[in-house]
Design an enzyme around this catalytic site. Structure first.
Site, mmCIF file in Angstrom:
data_model
loop_
_atom_site.group_PDB
_atom_site.id
_atom_site.type_symbol
_atom_site.label_atom_id
_atom_site.label_comp_id
_atom_site.label_asym_id
_atom_site.label_seq_id
_atom_site.Cartn_x
_atom_site.Cartn_y
_atom_site.Cartn_z
ATOM 1 C CB CYS A 262 -0.931 0.003 1.199
ATOM 2 S SG CYS A 262 -2.115 -1.350 1.144
HETATM 3 N N1 NAD Z 1 -2.912 -6.063 1.623
HETATM 4 C C1 NAD Z 1 -3.353 -5.029 2.301
HETATM 5 O O1 NAD Z 1 -3.014 -4.838 3.461
HETATM 6 C C2 NAD Z 1 -4.352 -4.059 1.697
HETATM 7 C C3 NAD Z 1 -5.010 -3.147 2.540
HETATM 8 C C4 NAD Z 1 -5.927 -2.268 1.998
HETATM 9 C C5 NAD Z 1 -6.139 -2.262 0.617
HETATM 10 N N2 NAD Z 1 -5.474 -3.136 -0.195
HETATM 11 C C6 NAD Z 1 -5.753 -3.103 -1.630
HETATM 12 O O2 NAD Z 1 -6.604 -4.196 -1.946
HETATM 13 C C7 NAD Z 1 -6.327 -4.686 -3.256
HETATM 14 C C8 NAD Z 1 -6.020 -6.183 -3.195
HETATM 15 O O3 NAD Z 1 -4.821 -6.372 -2.478
HETATM 16 P P1 NAD Z 1 -4.404 -7.742 -1.794
HETATM 17 O O4 NAD Z 1 -3.297 -7.411 -0.850
HETATM 18 O O5 NAD Z 1 -5.602 -8.477 -1.275
HETATM 19 O O6 NAD Z 1 -3.828 -8.560 -3.068
HETATM 20 P P2 NAD Z 1 -3.333 -10.068 -3.105
HETATM 21 O O7 NAD Z 1 -2.245 -10.133 -4.097
HETATM 22 O O8 NAD Z 1 -3.103 -10.575 -1.710
HETATM 23 O O9 NAD Z 1 -4.595 -10.880 -3.663
HETATM 24 C C9 NAD Z 1 -5.082 -10.751 -4.933
HETATM 25 C C10 NAD Z 1 -5.717 -12.072 -5.371
HETATM 26 O O10 NAD Z 1 -6.280 -11.847 -6.661
HETATM 27 C C11 NAD Z 1 -6.051 -12.984 -7.465
HETATM 28 N N3 NAD Z 1 -6.162 -12.580 -8.859
HETATM 29 C C12 NAD Z 1 -5.243 -11.958 -9.656
HETATM 30 N N4 NAD Z 1 -5.773 -11.709 -10.870
HETATM 31 C C13 NAD Z 1 -7.055 -12.159 -10.849
HETATM 32 C C14 NAD Z 1 -8.126 -12.164 -11.771
HETATM 33 N N5 NAD Z 1 -7.995 -11.649 -12.986
HETATM 34 N N6 NAD Z 1 -9.293 -12.716 -11.399
HETATM 35 C C15 NAD Z 1 -9.457 -13.254 -10.168
HETATM 36 N N7 NAD Z 1 -8.492 -13.266 -9.248
HETATM 37 C C16 NAD Z 1 -7.297 -12.736 -9.570
HETATM 38 C C17 NAD Z 1 -4.683 -13.471 -7.033
HETATM 39 O O11 NAD Z 1 -4.505 -14.850 -7.363
HETATM 40 C C18 NAD Z 1 -4.741 -13.225 -5.521
HETATM 41 O O12 NAD Z 1 -5.238 -14.353 -4.818
HETATM 42 C C19 NAD Z 1 -5.185 -3.820 -3.778
HETATM 43 O O13 NAD Z 1 -5.717 -2.754 -4.521
HETATM 44 C C20 NAD Z 1 -4.539 -3.284 -2.520
HETATM 45 O O14 NAD Z 1 -3.883 -2.059 -2.741
HETATM 46 C C21 NAD Z 1 -4.585 -4.048 0.331
#
Ligand code: NAD
Length: 423
Positions: A262
Site C-alpha cells: 500500500c
Molecule cells: N494487503 C493489504 O493490506 C491491503 C489493505 C488495503 C487495501 N489493499 C488493496 O486491496 C487490493 C487487493 O490487495 P491484496 O493485498 O488483497 O492482493 P493479493 O495479491 O493478496 O490478492 C489478490 C488475489 O487476486 C487474485 N487474482 C489476480 N488476478 C485475478 C483475476 N484476474 N481474477 C481473479 N483473481 C485474480 C490473485 O490470485 C490473488 O489471490 C489492492 O488494490 C490493494 O492495494 C490491500
C-alpha cells in the site's frame, strides 16, 4: 448455488472480507484465477495469517464459504466485490490491467439488480471512468439503472487484532444514490459502521489520503532521524517525548524504508492522476524521495558501525539481517525494505544471511534465500530490519558482536553503547 456475496480476488483483502460476511451468516463465494489457492480454500486451508485454517475450515464445511476459478458462478451471487491487485508499472504508473481483465469477465455474467463494489485501492475516477464502461459494454446493462456500482476502500491492517474489518468504519460511495444505498445495506449486514460519501471519487480519494498521510509523516521522521544522527540526539527518545502531548501530535517511526502493498505504491496513483489536471503533488514526490533513500542511508549506518566498532569494512563482513517481512509479526515481504537493503549490502561485498521466524524463504533478484538459524555470535553484525515480537532482543544484544537496530527494537541499549547502533 445461490450466494449472498461473491468476492473476486482471494488475497490479503478478499479472504478476510469473506470471513467477515460469513461471520454475519452470509453465503460467500470467492473467485480467484489461481487454481492452487482455490483448491486450498476448498480444503479449508488458509494461506492468510488473519484467517486461521481452523476458522476457514469450519466455514467451508458448513457451506458459508466456497471458492472457484469460474467467473460464471458470479451469476448466482447478489453482490460482487472486487479485491484485486492494483500495482504500479515499472515506470511507476497505475497498472489496471488485472482490474480491467477481471471487469471484462464480470461483465459477461452481470445481470439486472447486481451490485458491484470495487475495493482495490486506486485513483479517483477509476470506478466511473475505467470499470463502469467495461461492465456496461460487456453486459449491455447500465450502471445506476440496471445494476448498482460503488467504490468502498479496504482499510485492513494485516496482523492487527484490535481494529478488524468488522469494527473499522466502511466508507462507501456509489455512482448514484441507489448504488450507495445498496452498498450501505450490504456492508451494514456485516460491518459495525458504514459511512456513505457522495461519490465513488470521494471514496477513492479517502483511501489515498489515508495512505499519503502515512507516507508523508514517515518521511518527516525519516528525515529527522538523519539530522538527529548528525546532532547526536536519539530520534526515538524525541518521538516518545513528543507523543506525551495529548493533542495535535501523532507518533510515526523512522525505519529502513516503506514496505507492503500500500504505502510505497498508492500515493503514486494520485500523482499520476493529478498530472491530467496540470497539478504536481509535491508532498507525495518528496516523501517518496526521502523514504526511498532510507535503505541507502541504512547501508551507510551499517558501514559506519562496522568501521568504528569492529574495524571492518562492509566488504567481506558476515551480516545477519533480522526480519525480512515488511512489518512485525506477518509473513508478507512485498516491497519490503529488507529486500532492498540485503541487495545493497551484497553489492557492497558483504556476505548476507537473514533470519525471520515468519518467512522461511523468499526470492531476491531471482535468487532464493532461506532463513538461517538465529546465531548472532556467528556474524560481524546483526541488522534489525523488522521488529518481530517473538525475538528476545536482550539476548540478541548479549550474544551479538554488533547490532545495528533500525527499529529501536533493543530499546534501552542506547546508541552509544559500542555494541548497539540505532537509526
Ligand atoms: N494487503 C493489504 O493490506 C491491503 C489493505 C488495503 C487495501 N489493499 C488493496 O486491496 C487490493 C487487493 O490487495 P491484496 O493485498 O488483497 O492482493 P493479493 O495479491 O493478496 O490478492 C489478490 C488475489 O487476486 C487474485 N487474482 C489476480 N488476478 C485475478 C483475476 N484476474 N481474477 C481473479 N483473481 C485474480 C490473485 O490470485 C490473488 O489471490 C489492492 O488494490 C490493494 O492495494 C490491500
Amino acid at each position: 448455488m445461490k450466494r449472498d456475496v461473491a468476492i473476486v480476488g482471494a488475497g490479503y483483502v478478499g479472504l478476510p472480507l469473506a470471513r467477515v460476511f460469513a461471520d454475519a451468516g452470509k453465503l460467500v463465494l470467492l473467485v480467484d484465477v489461481d487454481p492452487d489457492r482455490v483448491a486450498q480454500l476448498n480444503r479449508g486451508e488458509s494461506y492468510i495469517e488473519d484467517v486461521p485454517s481452523e476458522t476457514l475450515g469450519l466455514m467451508v464445511r458448513d457451506g458459508r464459504i466456497a471458492a472457484t476459478t469460474a467467473y460464471g458462478e458470479l451469476r448466482e451471487a447478489d453482490a460482487i466485490l472486487v479485491a484485486l491487485p492494483t500495482p504500479l508499472s515499472r515506470q511507476r504508473e497505475p497498472d489496471l490491467r488485472i482490474l480491467i481483465a477481471a471487469s471484462t469477465e464480470i461483465a459477461k455474467h452481470l445481470r439486472p439488480g447486481h451490485l458491484v463494489v470495487l475495493e482495490s485501492t486506486t485513483y479517483p475516477g477509476t470506478t466511473r471512468e475505467q470499470v463502469q464502461p467495461v461492465l456496461e459494454a460487456g453486459s449491455g446493462l447500465q450502471a445506476g439503472k440496471d445494476f448498482h456500482l460503488a467504490f468502498s476502500p479496504e482499510r485492513v491492517d494485516p496482523g492487527r487484532e484490535d481494529w478488524t474489518m468488522k469494527n473499522v468504519t466502511k466508507v462507501v460511495g456509489g455512482v448514484d444514490e441507489g448504488s450507495t444505498a445498496a452498498a450501505v445495506a450490504l456492508y451494514s449486514a456485516a460491518i459495525d459502521v458504514v459511512h456513505p460519501v457522495s461519490s465513488p471519487e470521494a471514496a477513492e480519494l479517502t483511501k489515498l489520503l489515508e495512505n499519503i498521510f502515512r507516507s508523508v509523516n514517515i518521511a518527516l521522521v525519516n528525515e529527522l532521524a538523519q539530522l538527529c544522527d548528525r546532532m547526536n540526539i536519539d530520534v526515538w527518545e524525541v518521538i516518545d517525548a513528543a507523543a506525551t502531548k495529548p493533542f495535535g501530535f501523532m507518533p510515526f517511526k523512522p525505519g529502513p524504508g516503506l514496505g507492503g502493498h500500500c504505502i510505497p505504491i498508492d500515493p503514486f496513483y494520485l500523482t499520476w492522476k493529478a498530472r491530467e489536471y496540470g497539478f504536481y503533488t509535491e508532498f507525495i514526490e518528496l516523501a517518496g524521495k526521502v523514504n526511498e533513500s532510507m535503505p541507502y542511508y541504512c547501508r551507510s549506518v551499517v558501514s559506519q558501525a562496522l568501521n568504528h566498532s569492529r574495524q571492518r569494512s562492509l566488504k567481506g563482513s558476515r551480516i545477519l539481517v533480522l526480519g525480512v517481512a515488511y512489518k512485525p509479526d506477518i509473513s508478507d515481504t512485498r516491497e519490503s525494505p529488507a529486500v532492498k537493503l540485503i541487495g545493497l549490502l551484497q553489492n557492497a561485498g558483504a556476505d548476507v544471511d537473514y533470519h525471520d521466524p515468519h518467512v522461511p524463504s523468499f526470492t531476491e533478484n531471482g535468487i532464493l534465500m532461506s532463513s538461517s538459524p538465529l546465531e548472532p555470535g556467528a556474524y560481524d553484525c546483526v541488522v534489525v530490519v523488522t521488529n518481530h515480537s517473538g525475538i528476545d532482543y536482550d539476548r540478541l544484544v548479549d550474544d551479538a558482536n554488533l547490532v545495528v537496530d533500525l527499529r529501536n527494537a533493543t530499546g534501552k541499549n542506547g546508541k552509544h553503547s559500542d555494541k548497539v547502533w540505532k537509526l
